[in-house]
Design an enzyme around this catalytic site. Structure first.
Site, PDB file in Angstrom:
ATOM      1  CD  GLU A 242      -1.879   2.292   1.602  1.00 60.78           C
ATOM      2  OE1 GLU A 242      -1.449   3.159   0.797  1.00 60.78           O
ATOM      3  OE2 GLU A 242      -2.102   2.525   2.794  1.00 60.78           O
ATOM      4  CB  CYS A 276      -1.346   7.243   1.625  1.00 59.02           C
ATOM      5  SG  CYS A 276      -2.050   5.962   2.665  1.00 59.02           S
TER       6      CYS A 276
END
Length: 529
Positions: A242, A276
């Site tokens: 990720e 993020c």
């Protein structure tokens, strides 16, 4: 607090809001990693034999510890990462408790063996079952922006799927690693099933690959993810990555601008922008652009900064590392140098690693803040003609983690959402789905590979396995030796029986196939020897 051991290098946790060191512990002696791996494998073999209900009881003990110690845990996260205590409670502690409940209650349903129906009548004698086997020992390397909730959710998934876990937390937030140790210890797991490793991320990753970790889960930068993926390729170790995001928000002409600007402020400035999946680029339809900027500017100026571990009357803490502060400053300077304007900034950011919440307008595509992930409290607003331009520009990115659409028309929002290139798209909200244990998390393009959270995350923690058997005893299959012209004709008849070109062909092939099939299945292979 000092829990350092003599003779080993020491790691300090420094509060980025004040510069004060408040915690110290020792690095792990990585020469012991083979022994740690052996202990993990021994414990995992016992753990995998336990039922989902038994595993869930241990996870429930962890949840109780989290709830009982929520204030302390949020305080440590705030000191270590720099976010406010309110932020730590809302986006770190609460999601961990929710994760314990969801995975404990649903892992057995997701991962239980299931029959797989046959795909053709030709395999009438075959039965199949899908099982999901634990990977073995899972490695987790976690980031500093959500130092508790990101790794802990993966730990719970791994444990409920029957794995052992080796965890390496970010070097900037070691105190949170100790908090995770305490939470897991409350679960009373078999010794060695969970182990926290302190040290250099690159060295730990190399050790993981060298000593046979079964899968690595990594959350961090795109560049670091590429390096780890290249390392993993040498041993064909599977990875789940990720990575970064440069997430767009589309504001249509029928949006509720009060909600939209509230959402932009929270999802863009929350955690000092170090999310993020937070908002970075905002594409606003021209007819509401001025009103949107005016409202968001007033909210940006109203935000309050301060050391969030000490006070509740602050909205934004500081950045976690000095390097990230320099990156944010560079992106803003680049934008201003190329013609962008600061529409609004917050104040009260003296000392520590604070950066003002910054709203940029007159932003163009050649500016770094539109092309790359800023990962700081900076929002770039772009005027667009209509939804088509908004969609095109939102998709014009090598990152594709999350996105959002803001409109009063949910049907219209869902239609646009399905055209946006991202792993998650929300309508009239942003960022929060990381806290929904039931929904998968992950992105497209260079935002990563694989998924965590939800059923998909549980499946990532297992190996899929097919078990296949015969319903009736048979000597041979249709396609087994010996070969002759009869076998050839039998296979052709099987093909024409399943895919007939006419009713007559189906009837003829079935009459020819049946005796051949019975003979093939229930007579042996006679040889001269």
């Amino acid at each position: 607090m000092n829990i350092a051991a003599p003779g080993l290098p020491q790691v300090e946790d420094v509060n980025p809001a004040t510069g004060d060191a408040f915690f110290q512990l020792s690095e792990t002696d990585l020469s012991t990693l083979p022994d740690l791996m052996v202990r993990a494998r021994q414990a995992q073999a016992q753990w995998a034999a336990r039922s989902f209900a038994e595993r869930a009881r241990h996870i429930t003990l962890m949840r109780r510890y989290i709830v009982d110690n929520a204030e302390h845990i949020a305080g440590v996260v705030s000191q270590s990462n720099g976010k406010t205590r309110v932020d730590a409670l809302a986006t770190e502690v609460l999601p961990c408790a929710l994760a314990c409940k969801w995975y404990a209650g649903n892992a057995g349903k997701v991962l239980k063996p299931r029959s797989r129906p046959s795909g053709s009548i030709l395999f009438f004698n075959k039965r199949s079952r899908m099982e999901h086997v634990p990977l073995g020992v899972v490695g987790i390397i976690s980031p500093w922006n959500y130092p508790l909730s990101i790794p802990f959710g993966e730990i719970v998934m791994a444990l409920m799927a029957g794995n052992a876990v080796l965890l390496k937390v970010a070097a900037a937030t070691p105190a949170v690693g100790k908090v995770i140790e305490d939470i897991v210890a409350a679960g009373d797991l078999p010794p060695g099933l969970f182990q926290h490793i302190v040290g250099s991320g690159s060295k730990v990753a190399t050790g993981f690959f060298e000593h046979g970790i079964n899968k690595l889960f990594f959350t961090g930068s795109v560049n670091a993810g590429k390096v780890l993926m290249a390392q993993a390729a040498e041993t064909l170790t599977p990875v789940s990555l990720e990575l970064g995001g440069n997430d767009p928000m589309i504001v249509l002409e029928d949006a509720d601008l009060e909600r939209a600007t509230n959402g932009a402020a929270w999802a863009g400035y929350q955690n000092a922008g170090q999310s993020c999946g937070g908002v970075e680029r905002i594409y606003v339809v021209a007819s509401v652009y001025d009103d949107f900027v005016r409202l968001l500017a007033s909210k940006t100026r109203a935000l309050r900064h301060g050391p969030g571990h000490q006070r509740f009357d602050v909205d934004i803490g500081c950045l976690t590392t000095a390097g990230q502060l320099r990156t944010v400053q560079h992106h803003v300077e680049d934008a201003l140098g190329k013609g962008a304007k600061i529409a609004a900034q917050s104040s009260g950011t003296e000392g520590g690693l604070f950066h003002p919440a910054t709203l940029l307008t007159d932003v163009t595509d050649d500016m770094i803040t539109l092309r790359d992930e800023t990962f700081g409290p900076v929002l770039a607003v772009v005027r667009v003609a209509d939804e088509e331009e908004a969609i095109r520009r939102a998709n014009d990115s090598y990152l594709a983690l999350t996105s959002s659409v803001w409109t009063r028309n949910n049907r219209r929002g869902r239609a646009i959402a399905s055209r946006l290139e991202s792993g998650v798209t929300t309508i009239n909200d942003h960022l929060y789905t990381h806290g929904l244990s039931e929904t998968p998390w992950g992105g497209w393009k260079q935002s990563g590979i694989g998924r965590t959270h939800g059923p998909e995350g549980l499946l990532e923690m297992t190996q899929p396995k097919v078990i296949n058997w015969d319903l009736l005893p048979a000597k041979r299959n249709l396609w087994w030796y010996p070969f002759d012209e009869t076998t050839w004709q039998g296979l052709l008849n099987a093909l024409r029986f399943v895919f007939p070109r006419s009713a007559g062909e189906w009837l003829g092939s079935s009459l020819k196939l049946t005796p051949f099939l019975l003979k093939k299945m229930f007579t042996g292979w006679k040889t001269d020897q």
